[in-house]
Design a protein around this motif. Structure first.
Motif, PDB file in Angstrom:
ATOM      1  N   VAL A 100       0.842  -1.200   0.000  1.00 47.09           N
ATOM      2  CA  VAL A 100       0.000   0.000   0.000  1.00 47.09           C
ATOM      3  C   VAL A 100       0.882   1.257   0.000  1.00 47.09           C
ATOM      4  O   VAL A 100       0.673   2.186  -0.791  1.00 47.09           O
ATOM      5  N   ASP A 101       1.908   1.265   0.867  1.00 48.77           N
ATOM      6  CA  ASP A 101       2.762   2.459   0.953  1.00 48.77           C
ATOM      7  C   ASP A 101       3.677   2.604  -0.265  1.00 48.77           C
ATOM      8  O   ASP A 101       4.075   3.718  -0.618  1.00 48.77           O
TER       9      ASP A 101
ATOM     10  N   ARG B 273       2.636   1.743  -3.305  1.00 44.91           N
ATOM     11  CA  ARG B 273       1.688   2.305  -4.279  1.00 44.91           C
ATOM     12  C   ARG B 273       1.504   3.797  -4.065  1.00 44.91           C
ATOM     13  O   ARG B 273       1.462   4.579  -5.011  1.00 44.91           O
ATOM     14  N   ASP B 274       1.437   4.202  -2.786  1.00 47.61           N
ATOM     15  CA  ASP B 274       1.150   5.601  -2.469  1.00 47.61           C
ATOM     16  C   ASP B 274       2.400   6.489  -2.467  1.00 47.61           C
ATOM     17  O   ASP B 274       2.327   7.655  -2.067  1.00 47.61           O
ATOM     18  N   GLY B 275       3.523   5.940  -2.849  1.00 46.82           N
ATOM     19  CA  GLY B 275       4.739   6.752  -2.957  1.00 46.82           C
ATOM     20  C   GLY B 275       5.378   7.076  -1.619  1.00 46.82           C
ATOM     21  O   GLY B 275       6.170   8.007  -1.508  1.00 46.82           O
ATOM     22  N   ILE B 276       5.022   6.304  -0.590  1.00 48.10           N
ATOM     23  CA  ILE B 276       5.635   6.522   0.738  1.00 48.10           C
ATOM     24  C   ILE B 276       6.923   5.691   0.848  1.00 48.10           C
ATOM     25  O   ILE B 276       7.898   6.101   1.451  1.00 48.10           O
TER      26      ILE B 276
END
Ligand code: B1M
Length: 228
Positions: free
Chosen positions: A61-62, A64-67
């Motif tokens: 998830v992170d 994907r979100d660029g974190i």
């Protein structure tokens, strides 16, 4: 080695800690967490579900979100692999008689191998001989491996929407060599779906490793019971 004392944690906190350590790419800590969970009597499947796979989902998830970025995710992947190595003997040990043979690989252009490795381990545990061709496998290599090993089952993994269409290239190449009919072809990986599997002409879609093992076993038993 990890200095943290895992034995003080409740079961729930132990798994949360394992997820955190995987997220942070701390291989030694993940290994220590897995060891503690095994000591407490958790099954390999429970450790995967509640610790390692759950941790990797958060990473996904992170990512994907660029974190998180590739180098960090690579460290998480290495930490996960270190944890999985401890589970390997449990997942691959089998009292079952040899059920059949499977060739498996991650398709060309794709280097994701954690899910494929898990499927391979659990297939071995179910009594299959597994020939793992690794990652970035082209159609010619799949075809040659099928000719050389004559497996009943061929498994392909893809984690990218850009590489999953290559599964059809492999299936077509097997058809051209007259090898398709004798094979049960299974496909899997996060972006793969049941309808995609049908579209590319596979015989089955494996949602996860456990489901894939059930499908493979069912097919092999059906095959054994068929009159020749
Ligand atoms: Co990649 N990556 N990655 N990555 N990576 C994904 C797949 C992504 C969804 C992340 C995101 O954006 N949320 C995304 C794909 C987007 C898309 O295509 N729609 C992505 C991307 C974009 C990329 C790069 C392009 C990033 C970049 O360079 N900018 C790049 C591509 C490299 C390449 O392959 N050419 C890349 C690179 C990497 C790392 C190298 C850093 C690393 C891989 C390390 C490794 O595998 N050795 C990595 C990782 C770790 C991931 C995520 C975070 C985790 C994948 C994983 O191991 N999951 C992933 C996010 C996600 O999937 N949500 C992501 C755990 C594993 C147990 O699950 O693999 O799904 P999974 O396997 C399951 C089932 O799918 C099934 O059973 C398994 C066990 O239950 N299954 C099968 C799998 N294969 C099967 C075969 C079968 C049957 C069942 O055959 C019978």
């Amino acid at each position: 080695m990890a200095e943290f004392d895992f034995s003080d944690l409740s079961d729930e906190d132990l798994f949360l800690q394992m997820q955190d350590d995987l997220y942070d790419g701390l291989a030694d800590e993940v290994v220590a967490g897995v060891q503690e969970a095994l000591r407490r009597g958790f099954s390999a499947q429970a450790i995967l579900d509640r610790g390692l796979v759950a941790g990797m989902e958060i990473v996904g998830v992170d990512f994907r979100d660029g974190i998180l970025f590739v180098p960090e995710v690579l460290m998480s992947a290495n930490a996960m692999k270190a944890g999985m190595e401890l589970l390997r003997p449990l997942l691959t040990q089998t009292g079952a008689q040899q059920l059949g043979k499977m060739v498996i690989g991650t398709v060309k252009g794709d280097i994701h191998d954690i899910g494929k490795n898990l499927v391979a381990m659990m297939m071995e545990g179910a009594g299959l001989e597994v020939i793992d061709l690794g990652i970035n496998v082209d159609a010619e290599t799949f075809v040659e491996a099928v000719k050389a090993h004559r497996p009943e089952i061929l498994g392909m993994s893809a984690l990218l929407t850009t590489t999953m269409p290559y599964m059809k290239v492999v299936i077509d190449a097997l058809g051209e060599e007259g090898l398709r009919e004798s094979l049960f072809i299974m496909v899997g990986g996060a972006p793969v779906t049941e309808s995609f599997a049908q579209e590319v002409g596979a015989d089955a879609y494996g949602r996860d490793a456990a489901v894939s093992v059930e499908i493979a076993k069912e097919y092999l038993l059906r095959r054994q019971n068929q009159p020749t």
